[in-house]
Motif scaffolding. Structure first.
Motif, PDB file in Angstrom:
ATOM      1  N   UNK A 197     -48.917   7.520 -47.975  1.00 38.23           N
ATOM      2  CA  UNK A 197     -48.097   6.879 -46.937  1.00 38.23           C
ATOM      3  C   UNK A 197     -48.698   7.001 -45.537  1.00 38.23           C
ATOM      4  N   UNK A 198     -49.623   7.955 -45.371  1.00 40.67           N
ATOM      5  CA  UNK A 198     -50.045   8.283 -44.006  1.00 40.67           C
ATOM      6  C   UNK A 198     -50.772   7.116 -43.324  1.00 40.67           C
ATOM      7  N   UNK A 199     -51.461   6.288 -44.113  1.00 44.76           N
ATOM      8  CA  UNK A 199     -52.147   5.127 -43.511  1.00 44.76           C
ATOM      9  C   UNK A 199     -51.161   4.241 -42.782  1.00 44.76           C
ATOM     10  N   UNK A 200     -50.127   3.907 -43.533  1.00 44.42           N
ATOM     11  CA  UNK A 200     -49.125   3.018 -42.986  1.00 44.42           C
ATOM     12  C   UNK A 200     -48.426   3.632 -41.767  1.00 44.42           C
ATOM     13  N   UNK A 201     -48.100   4.902 -41.896  1.00 51.60           N
ATOM     14  CA  UNK A 201     -47.397   5.575 -40.796  1.00 51.60           C
ATOM     15  C   UNK A 201     -48.278   5.601 -39.542  1.00 51.60           C
ATOM     16  N   UNK A 202     -49.541   5.988 -39.724  1.00 51.90           N
ATOM     17  CA  UNK A 202     -50.413   6.102 -38.550  1.00 51.90           C
ATOM     18  C   UNK A 202     -50.751   4.742 -37.953  1.00 51.90           C
ATOM     19  N   UNK A 203     -50.997   3.748 -38.813  1.00 51.15           N
ATOM     20  CA  UNK A 203     -51.353   2.423 -38.277  1.00 51.15           C
ATOM     21  C   UNK A 203     -50.167   1.787 -37.566  1.00 51.15           C
ATOM     22  N   UNK A 204     -48.981   1.931 -38.150  1.00 51.02           N
ATOM     23  CA  UNK A 204     -47.793   1.346 -37.523  1.00 51.02           C
ATOM     24  C   UNK A 204     -47.484   2.033 -36.203  1.00 51.02           C
TER      25      UNK A 204
ATOM     26  N   UNK B  41     -54.573  17.366 -48.032  1.00 49.96           N
ATOM     27  CA  UNK B  41     -55.661  16.611 -47.437  1.00 49.96           C
ATOM     28  C   UNK B  41     -55.143  15.214 -47.110  1.00 49.96           C
ATOM     29  N   UNK B  42     -55.500  14.700 -45.973  1.00 46.40           N
ATOM     30  CA  UNK B  42     -55.039  13.358 -45.625  1.00 46.40           C
ATOM     31  C   UNK B  42     -56.255  12.479 -45.315  1.00 46.40           C
ATOM     32  N   UNK B  43     -56.173  11.214 -45.640  1.00 43.87           N
ATOM     33  CA  UNK B  43     -57.302  10.341 -45.315  1.00 43.87           C
ATOM     34  C   UNK B  43     -57.401  10.124 -43.802  1.00 43.87           C
ATOM     35  N   UNK B  44     -58.616   9.953 -43.329  1.00 48.97           N
ATOM     36  CA  UNK B  44     -58.803   9.650 -41.913  1.00 48.97           C
ATOM     37  C   UNK B  44     -58.403   8.190 -41.699  1.00 48.97           C
ATOM     38  N   UNK B  45     -57.370   7.970 -40.935  1.00 43.28           N
ATOM     39  CA  UNK B  45     -56.845   6.617 -40.756  1.00 43.28           C
ATOM     40  C   UNK B  45     -57.325   6.022 -39.425  1.00 43.28           C
ATOM     41  N   UNK B 280     -67.791  -7.103 -47.198  1.00 53.24           N
ATOM     42  CA  UNK B 280     -67.461  -5.771 -47.709  1.00 53.24           C
ATOM     43  C   UNK B 280     -67.915  -4.740 -46.692  1.00 53.24           C
ATOM     44  N   UNK B 281     -67.063  -3.775 -46.477  1.00 50.85           N
ATOM     45  CA  UNK B 281     -67.336  -2.800 -45.426  1.00 50.85           C
ATOM     46  C   UNK B 281     -66.979  -1.422 -45.956  1.00 50.85           C
ATOM     47  N   UNK B 282     -67.906  -0.520 -45.831  1.00 47.08           N
ATOM     48  CA  UNK B 282     -67.658   0.850 -46.286  1.00 47.08           C
ATOM     49  C   UNK B 282     -67.645   1.755 -45.059  1.00 47.08           C
ATOM     50  N   UNK B 283     -66.597   2.534 -44.907  1.00 44.92           N
ATOM     51  CA  UNK B 283     -66.493   3.459 -43.784  1.00 44.92           C
ATOM     52  C   UNK B 283     -66.348   4.864 -44.327  1.00 44.92           C
ATOM     53  N   UNK B 284     -67.183   5.738 -43.861  1.00 46.06           N
ATOM     54  CA  UNK B 284     -67.021   7.149 -44.222  1.00 46.06           C
ATOM     55  C   UNK B 284     -66.696   7.934 -42.961  1.00 46.06           C
ATOM     56  N   UNK B 285     -65.583   8.655 -43.037  1.00 46.04           N
ATOM     57  CA  UNK B 285     -65.172   9.476 -41.902  1.00 46.04           C
ATOM     58  C   UNK B 285     -65.916  10.795 -41.970  1.00 46.04           C
ATOM     59  N   UNK B 286     -66.461  11.192 -40.827  1.00 48.62           N
ATOM     60  CA  UNK B 286     -67.155  12.473 -40.753  1.00 48.62           C
ATOM     61  C   UNK B 286     -66.279  13.424 -39.942  1.00 48.62           C
ATOM     62  N   UNK B 287     -66.822  14.547 -39.523  1.00 49.65           N
ATOM     63  CA  UNK B 287     -66.006  15.507 -38.777  1.00 49.65           C
ATOM     64  C   UNK B 287     -65.499  14.886 -37.460  1.00 49.65           C
ATOM     65  N   UNK B 288     -64.496  15.477 -36.887  1.00 51.05           N
ATOM     66  CA  UNK B 288     -63.818  14.921 -35.706  1.00 51.05           C
ATOM     67  C   UNK B 288     -63.474  13.464 -35.990  1.00 51.05           C
ATOM     68  N   UNK B 289     -63.710  12.564 -35.035  1.00 52.60           N
ATOM     69  CA  UNK B 289     -63.519  11.166 -35.440  1.00 52.60           C
ATOM     70  C   UNK B 289     -64.860  10.440 -35.513  1.00 52.60           C
ATOM     71  N   UNK B 290     -65.876  11.143 -35.969  1.00 53.18           N
ATOM     72  CA  UNK B 290     -67.176  10.521 -36.212  1.00 53.18           C
ATOM     73  C   UNK B 290     -67.083   9.672 -37.475  1.00 53.18           C
ATOM     74  N   UNK B 291     -67.939   8.663 -37.557  1.00 52.01           N
ATOM     75  CA  UNK B 291     -67.939   7.876 -38.781  1.00 52.01           C
ATOM     76  C   UNK B 291     -69.248   7.126 -38.973  1.00 52.01           C
ATOM     77  N   UNK B 292     -69.454   6.725 -40.222  1.00 50.25           N
ATOM     78  CA  UNK B 292     -70.566   5.839 -40.565  1.00 50.25           C
ATOM     79  C   UNK B 292     -69.959   4.601 -41.181  1.00 50.25           C
TER      80      UNK B 292
END
Lengths: 291, 657
Positions: A197-204, B41-45, B280-292
């Motif tokens: 759910x966190x994607x939606x929460x953070x993006x919104x 763990x949460x995905x980097x959004x 198609x786009x691939x994003x990998x989140x690195x430490x802090x808000x760094x990304x590739x």
């Protein structure tokens, strides 16, 4: 003789010669559990303490003090009348264990995983002074909701809460609470906040320019503005202090919140939302000064 | 026999435990209080590329058109939104072919701005144009548009010469559900769009299907009825906390009228267009808000005219492939670097314009940009793009800007930048075999057009009055501009012939009063001067060139501006009134000046339920050019002289399910 033995066992202070046997019952492998165990192993003097680390499913064997790391281990040890210190457990979980427990003689205590609400509100006030409207979402109203509301009221902050349930799906509750709020205050509710759910929460909330105040470093990494939390290392240090006091007095101090903590800020999110926020160390020092 | 029940019991046990293990969080959460809320763990959004810079820290002047503004406008076409940008010009060469330029344009192919959609460049060869009508993205799927006013090659790539239109579409994530919207109205307006969205724990998607048609100017002079169908799909797969894979597919096809009364070379007929893209786009989140981030896309655009006079069938097939890698990180405290590289291949198949096939153009580039917080109040943006434009030039496009916060609410920005525009295929390689009309034969060897831009701006926030002000003075100089050069054989070629300077002032004031009212005012004042910098191949024509040069400063209106007022009348009734003023101007190849525009657009809407939620929706009435201002449009043929944009009214009905 047997009376003497019980006395000796119950008062480890008197048996200084033998090291205090401490058994760690760890709920899961890796992550915070591992960081905690490793810190404890390296910092707890090995001449005075004999440390054993067990998985929650293992048989624990005998020990002078058990340290349950996480709720799974805490629940397993709850039914046994043995000296137990619970760590990495939420206050609500520990309270439940206490309420359900039968009468016991062995001491039991805890270092909670959560931060006191006062501390979280202090972070809110220090990071975003002037905030007047704060939103919360939950799947079931937490027991501390009235006290959160009262503590916020003292700082002239209005709390707007929404339940997420079958008739109020997450997005409805979220959109509606964001309409009224300047900050979304995360509560420890995995029904509402999880990896799905966190994607939606953070993006919104980002689209509505409402920052999140998270409850762990992971939230800040994901895109929350800031969070106050204790690292496993900080909890380990506090655990060692409690073990040492137990070794000396045979008593466990009362259940307590973590006394040391970190503040983390997602500076990129702060800048993008055009929020001028103090740096993390300054915020932490400011919150520490609050009694 | 004895062993029978035991495995059965074990199986039951496994099933029961299994179902518990795989049960959704709900069961577990109700049974026990766990520490997972804190330890999960949460995905980097909100990764680096999802975050937009606030105006006060951006290295360029920028106008952001967000979703609310798009909805409030009631517009059916993306291009119309750019009337809300100070200094921007939106012209129509017929009812369905808008062109958008900033600080003047030579003709109806506005070539000096980059247009990106989620990083995909839709500024395409052979003519160097953006065909707004056949982009397979619906206006309803746009999250926001960032219009960067000024060169921005260091951050947005090649051909960001005068500016960049950066369109960001809605994420795939969102609540499950659908949306249906219908427009009906005058001038044959008949649009339908449907969208569905789905969301899971690691896969989100949205699908939009739309059809848009109208009868253009609805005039007897022009055959410009048009119909476009489009499909757009976006899916986001995020298998873990670090990786995110974004897939976008789009397709559009259109049938458009073409032809002008009284022109033998332009009989009434229909043309077909087809566009598709895969990204198609691939994003990998690195430490802090760094990304590739790694992005690949392919674009195909086909234009088919089966009844071209004498020629029969004319087909233009354009294809683009691009790959780009970008890394965002903080090498030192207070520094944030975005760097990377990309390669682009453009292929063309257009036998009528290129009798010897146009070569495939392979462009490659490297870019680096650093945002350095020198002190608490000073942000220095320094960066450059180095490119091999694929036709023999190596260009370096640096940008330097300093944002200084005088107070937390007052910021001054000073910037200087250089950028280039690569000659497009038609300018460099054309060798036409048209059976009627002017022939074009390029001599090649064109130099890229060169831009030098300088500006000083101020961004102020006045919280006590809910007001923000964003103003700037600028001085832009474009050199080596490419223009028509007659060849001795009577055909037309191209040459770097002149330069121009635009100096001016631009300002945006946003003011909000009460809970329900806000207004945005834009104003631009532009002064242009032009000079010939080379002689024509046939010097006898030089006086003619001079006539163009004398007329060139009229490419921009001296003054232009817009006002957009959004007023929430009651809980469910809202009113938008937009006013557009544009002084008289004349594009370089237009026959005569366009008259002053004083256009008013109105939208009244009544919403029910929540606009984004199931069961919610709205009905709206839009009246464009409500007071019938007879301003004239771009006209490069005498027949288009008195073509007016007549007042048009249409209804919009939208429902979510």
């Amino acid at each position: 003789m047997s009376v003497a033995l019980v006395f000796v066992l119950a008062c480890p202070a008197l048996s200084r010669a033998a090291p205090l046997r401490v058994t760690l019952a760890v709920s899961e492998e890796g992550g915070a559990y591992q960081s905690f165990s490793e810190t404890l192993r390296s910092k707890l003097p090995s001449d005075k303490y004999e440390l054993k680390i067990k998985r929650a499913d293992d048989s624990y064997g005998g020990a002078d003090l058990y340290v349950a790391v996480g709720m799974k281990a805490a629940l397993q040890l709850a039914s046994r009348d043995i000296p137990t210190l619970n760590v990495l457990v939420p206050k609500a979980g520990y309270d439940k264990i206490q309420n359900q427990a039968a009468a016991r003689t062995a001491p039991r205590s805890a270092i909670y995983l959560d931060q006191p609400i006062e501390r979280q509100i202090a972070l809110l006030s220090a990071a975003l002074p002037g905030t007047r409207h704060v939103g919360v979402l939950y799947s079931a109203a937490p027991p501390e909701l009235p006290s959160i509301r009262r503590l916020m009221k003292e700082k002239s902050i209005n709390l707007h809460d929404r339940a997420v349930d079958h008739s109020h799906p997450l997005n409805d509750a979220l959109e509606s609470v964001l309409e009224e709020s300047e900050v979304l205050f995360v509560l420890p509710d995995t029904e509402v906040y999880n990896a799905g759910t966190i994607r939606n929460i953070l993006l919104t909330s980002y689209r509505k320019q409402v920052p999140l105040l998270g409850i762990s470093q992971a939230y800040v990494k994901a895109g929350a503005l800031c969070a106050v939390f204790s690292t496993p290392e900080q909890v380990a240090a506090q655990t060692i202090a409690m073990i040492e006091r137990y070794a000396e007095s045979g008593k466990l101090a009362a259940a307590q919140y973590p006394n040391d903590f970190e503040v983390s800020i997602n500076i990129q999110v702060a800048r993008s939302l055009d929020l001028r926020i103090k740096d993390a160390d300054k915020l932490r020092d400011e919150i520490r000064r609050i009694p | 026999m004895r062993h029978g029940p035991v495995p059965l019991a074990r199986l039951t046990l496994v099933l029961v435990y299994g179902s518990l293990l795989f049960a959704p969080g709900r069961v577990v959460a109700e049974d026990a209080i766990s520490e997972q809320a804190y330890l999960q763990d949460l995905p980097v959004v909100l990764s680096a590329s999802r975050l937009s810079q606030p105006l006060s820290e951006a290295p360029n002047a920028m106008t952001v058109i967000d979703r609310d503004t798009i909805r409030s406008s009631g517009y059916r076409n993306i291009a119309d939104l750019f009337r809300l940008v100070p200094g921007m010009y939106v012209g129509y060469q017929d009812g369905y072919s808008p062109f958008v330029s900033y600080h003047g344009s030579t003709d109806n192919y506005a070539r000096r701005m980059q247009v990106l959609i989620d990083g995909r460049s839709v500024y395409l060869p052979p003519f160097g144009q953006v065909d707004w009508a056949d982009i397979p993205v619906h206006i309803d799927d746009i999250e926001r548009i960032e219009v960067i006013r000024g060169p921005a090659a260091a951050s947005h790539g090649a051909n960001s010469t005068q500016g960049v239109i950066n369109i960001i579409t809605r994420e795939a994530s969102g609540e499950k559900g659908g949306r249906l919207s219908v427009n009906k109205g005058e001038a044959g307006i008949s649009d339908t769009v449907a969208r569905i969205r789905g969301a899971g724990s690691d896969l989100d998607y949205r699908l939009t299907l739309g059809e848009r048609s109208d009868s253009g100017y609805a005039s007897a002079v022009l055959n410009d009825s048009n119909m476009t169908r489009l499909a757009n799909f976006r899916a986001n797969y995020h298998p873990n906390a670090m990786d995110s894979i974004d897939i976008q597919l789009g397709y559009s096809e259109g049938v458009r009228g073409i032809g002008t009364v009284g022109r033998v070379t332009e009989p009434f007929r229909d043309i077909q267009t087809r566009s598709d893209f895969e990204q198609i786009e691939w994003t990998r989140a690195l430490r802090q808000s760094d990304e590739i981030k790694l992005r690949y896309y392919h674009i195909t655009r086909a234009y088919t005219d089966t009844a071209m006079p004498l020629l029969g069938t004319d087909v233009i097939l354009t294809q683009r492939d691009e790959i780009e890698l970008q890394h965002t990180f903080s090498p030192w405290a207070d520094n944030r670097v975005v760097w990377g590289g990309g390669m682009r291949t453009d292929t063309l198949d257009d036998p009528a314009s290129f009798s010897s096939p146009a070569p495939t153009v392979k462009q490659s580039r490297l870019f680096a940009h650093d945002e350095w917080r020198v002190t608490q109040s000073a942000v220095l943006n320094i960066g450059t793009m180095w490119e091999n434009d694929g036709i023999g030039h190596h260009n370096n496009s640096p940008r330097l800007s300093l944002n200084y916060h005088l107070t937390p609410l007052d910021t001054v920005r000073i910037g200087v930048s250089r950028a280039y525009r690569t000659p497009v295929a038609f300018e460099e390689y054309s060798n036409t075999q048209y059976l009627v009309g002017k022939q074009y034969t390029s001599m090649g060897g064109l130099r890229p057009e060169r831009m030098l831009s300088r500006e000083i701006g101020y961004i102020g926030e006045f919280p006590s009055t809910s007001m923000t002000l964003d103003s700037r003075f600028y001085s832009d100089r474009l050199s080596d501009l490419i223009f028509l050069d007659p060849n001795p054989d009577g055909s037309m070629g191209f040459k770097n012939l002149y330069s121009f300077s635009v100096r001016g002032f631009e300002s945006t004031l946003k003011y909000r009063w009460g809970e329900n009212s806000n207004i945005v005012l834009n104003y631009a004042h532009q002064l242009m001067s032009c000079a010939a910098t080379a002689s024509l191949t046939l010097s006898a024509y030089n006086p003619l060139l001079q006539e163009y040069i004398d007329q060139c400063p009229k490419m921009v209106p001296l003054d232009s501006g817009s006002i957009m007022l959004v007023q929430q009348m009651t809980d469910d009734v809202a009113l938008t009134v937009s006013y557009f003023n544009q002084g008289t101007l004349q594009l370089l190849d237009a026959l005569e000046p366009q008259t002053q525009m004083n256009r008013v657009d109105i939208r009244i809407t009544r919403s029910f339920g929540n606009l984004e939620k199931s069961g919610g929706g709205e009905v709206a009435l839009v009246v464009q050019n409500a007071f019938q201002d007879n301003y004239t449009e771009f006209a490069n043929t005498p027949q288009k002289r008195n073509l007016f944009f007549d007042r048009r009214t249409y209804f919009i009905a939208t429902i979510n399910f």
